[in-house]
Design a protein around this motif. Sequence first.
Motif, PDB file in Angstrom:
ATOM      1  N   ASN A  66       0.963  -1.161  -0.156  1.00  0.00           N
ATOM      2  CA  ASN A  66       0.094   0.080   0.001  1.00  0.00           C
ATOM      3  C   ASN A  66       0.928   1.151   0.040  1.00  0.00           C
ATOM      4  OD1 ASN A  66      -1.427   2.514   1.171  1.00  0.00           O
ATOM      5  ND2 ASN A  66      -3.207   0.934   1.168  1.00  0.00           N
ATOM      6  N   ARG A  68       0.984   3.868   1.462  1.00  0.00           N
ATOM      7  CA  ARG A  68       1.107   4.556   2.794  1.00  0.00           C
ATOM      8  C   ARG A  68       2.496   4.420   3.196  1.00  0.00           C
ATOM      9  NH1 ARG A  68      -1.434   0.058   4.973  1.00  0.00           N
ATOM     10  NH2 ARG A  68      -3.502   0.952   4.505  1.00  0.00           N
ATOM     11  N   ARG A  84      -8.055   8.935   2.319  1.00  0.00           N
ATOM     12  CA  ARG A  84      -8.823   7.555   2.612  1.00  0.00           C
ATOM     13  C   ARG A  84     -10.221   7.637   2.333  1.00  0.00           C
ATOM     14  NH1 ARG A  84      -8.743   7.982   8.236  1.00  0.00           N
ATOM     15  NH2 ARG A  84      -6.347   7.804   8.160  1.00  0.00           N
ATOM     16  N   ASN A  99       5.853  13.609   1.761  1.00  0.00           N
ATOM     17  CA  ASN A  99       6.255  11.860   1.755  1.00  0.00           C
ATOM     18  C   ASN A  99       7.759  11.798   1.973  1.00  0.00           C
ATOM     19  OD1 ASN A  99       3.955  10.376  -0.645  1.00  0.00           O
ATOM     20  ND2 ASN A  99       3.617  10.932   1.523  1.00  0.00           N
TER      21      ASN A  99
HETATM   22  C1  LIG Z   1      -3.605   4.860  -6.278  1.00  0.00           C
HETATM   23  C2  LIG Z   1      -3.215   5.491  -5.053  1.00  0.00           C
HETATM   24  C3  LIG Z   1      -1.894   6.106  -4.905  1.00  0.00           C
HETATM   25  C4  LIG Z   1      -1.450   6.645  -3.675  1.00  0.00           C
HETATM   26  N1  LIG Z   1      -0.366   7.268  -3.543  1.00  0.00           N
HETATM   27  C5  LIG Z   1      -0.026   7.708  -2.504  1.00  0.00           C
HETATM   28  C6  LIG Z   1       1.260   8.694  -2.404  1.00  0.00           C
HETATM   29  O1  LIG Z   1       2.079   8.769  -3.291  1.00  0.00           O
HETATM   30  N2  LIG Z   1       1.704   9.026  -0.930  1.00  0.00           N
HETATM   31  C7  LIG Z   1       0.857   8.775  -0.020  1.00  0.00           C
HETATM   32  O2  LIG Z   1       1.326   9.173   1.078  1.00  0.00           O
HETATM   33  N3  LIG Z   1      -0.386   7.894  -0.027  1.00  0.00           N
HETATM   34  C8  LIG Z   1      -0.730   7.620  -1.284  1.00  0.00           C
HETATM   35  N4  LIG Z   1      -2.001   7.040  -1.396  1.00  0.00           N
HETATM   36  C9  LIG Z   1      -2.753   6.717  -0.059  1.00  0.00           C
HETATM   37  C10 LIG Z   1      -2.436   5.432   0.869  1.00  0.00           C
HETATM   38  O3  LIG Z   1      -2.330   4.274  -0.133  1.00  0.00           O
HETATM   39  C11 LIG Z   1      -3.836   5.469   1.538  1.00  0.00           C
HETATM   40  O4  LIG Z   1      -4.883   5.151   0.789  1.00  0.00           O
HETATM   41  C12 LIG Z   1      -3.770   6.538   2.672  1.00  0.00           C
HETATM   42  O5  LIG Z   1      -2.882   6.350   3.577  1.00  0.00           O
HETATM   43  C13 LIG Z   1      -5.145   6.321   3.316  1.00  0.00           C
HETATM   44  O6  LIG Z   1      -5.518   5.101   3.959  1.00  0.00           O
HETATM   45  P1  LIG Z   1      -4.813   4.595   5.382  1.00  0.00           P
HETATM   46  O7  LIG Z   1      -5.432   5.622   6.597  1.00  0.00           O
HETATM   47  O8  LIG Z   1      -5.244   3.168   5.474  1.00  0.00           O
HETATM   48  O9  LIG Z   1      -3.278   4.715   5.374  1.00  0.00           O
HETATM   49  C14 LIG Z   1      -2.369   6.373  -2.520  1.00  0.00           C
HETATM   50  C15 LIG Z   1      -3.415   5.649  -2.611  1.00  0.00           C
HETATM   51  C16 LIG Z   1      -3.868   5.247  -3.976  1.00  0.00           C
HETATM   52  C17 LIG Z   1      -5.240   4.536  -3.849  1.00  0.00           C
END
Ligand SMILES: Cc1cc2nc3c(=O)[nH]c(=O)nc-3n(C[C@H](O)[C@H](O)[C@H](O)COP(=O)(O)O)c2cc1C
Length: 339
Positions: A66, A68, A84, A99
């Motif tokens: 993922n 994150r 999210r 990041n």
């Molecule tokens: C296609 C996609 C790309 C993502 N790219 C990033 C990214 O470049 N940097 C980042 O911090 N989160 C990115 N995210 C977000 C995380 O994957 C995640 O969705 C976010 O942290 C919220 O979920 P969590 O609370 O479960 O961590 C991306 C999500 C998706 C679906």
Amino acid sequence: MRVDDPAAASAQGMASRSELCLIAVERTRMPMVVTDPRQADNPIILANKAFLELTGYAPAEVLGRNCRFLQGVETCREAVSEIRRAVAHALEAEVELLNYRKDGSTFLNQLHLSPICDDQGELLYFFASQKDVTELRRVEKLEEAERRLLMEVDHRTLNALSVVTGIVRLTRSGDARGYAEAVQRRVNALVRAHTLLAHHGWRAAPLDDLIRVEVELYGGLPVTLHGPPVEIAAPHVQPLALVLHELISNAVLHGALSSSIGRVSVDWDAAGEKVTLHWDEAGGPPPPRERPPGFGSTIMKGTLRRQLSGGFRRTWDPKGLHAELQFPAVGREGAAPTI
Ligand SMILES: Cc1cc2nc3c(=O)[nH]c(=O)nc-3n(C[C@H](O)[C@H](O)[C@H](O)COP(=O)(O)O)c2cc1C
């Protein structure tokens, strides 16, 4: 022939549309990833070269994870919540967040996220582009700081010119030469205040320094200063310097400091943002029946009341002049003053 007809395309030795898309994604300089929300924890299934270059990871270190993992201690939690929500509701989103690269260095990521659905509207993938906007935001901040600085310079210049206008208008003298000298003397007081402000980064100047600068002009005067540390806001420094200059030069020319045993004590206290300053002269000649010409009363009153939104009261008793001044300390910066 259409390039999205795979059979025809491969028969011709050409790339199909989906192959072309993959090549384009791989070659573009914009970092991009595709994730699969139908797998547990929405892992990355495709990351292009630009993404790997930006983050410093190898393909095997990002595929199946993922996104994150790019976040760290200083990543804004609100921004993460926003992503999210967008992911949970399969919505498009643009979020800027901090990041971390593999080597621990940071970059400001302008993340653009969008869902990819099939013809029935069923969510298949998420696509995202990551733009490093660190430098852009840094330059924007600098430009904003420069713009504010220029506005401030403009504001301060108008302030100074406005005080000079007041001096030219309110200076009284019996003859042209006396008038010119009085104007010059007062403008010089502004110049000294200006220099003091420059030493203090143009923000504010300490009241005791402001008084000292005027007193020291005459060298070794018996003037005592007593009061708590008070900062005078930049727009008020020059008007106040002018008033202090009038007080000290009057004391030297006509008041206590014109006598060898005369002295002046200057005491002040500050309540909230208001300063009350007491100017007490003693040991000088008896107060004159009439104010001498060029005494500067109009300038002092006008400056304190209209430029500093303060007050000025003056009494003469047999001991000498007592003046009470009220003016703002730091925190009450107003518009360009006029007198
Ligand atoms: C296609 C996609 C790309 C993502 N790219 C990033 C990214 O470049 N940097 C980042 O911090 N989160 C990115 N995210 C977000 C995380 O994957 C995640 O969705 C976010 O942290 C919220 O979920 P969590 O609370 O479960 O961590 C991306 C999500 C998706 C679906």
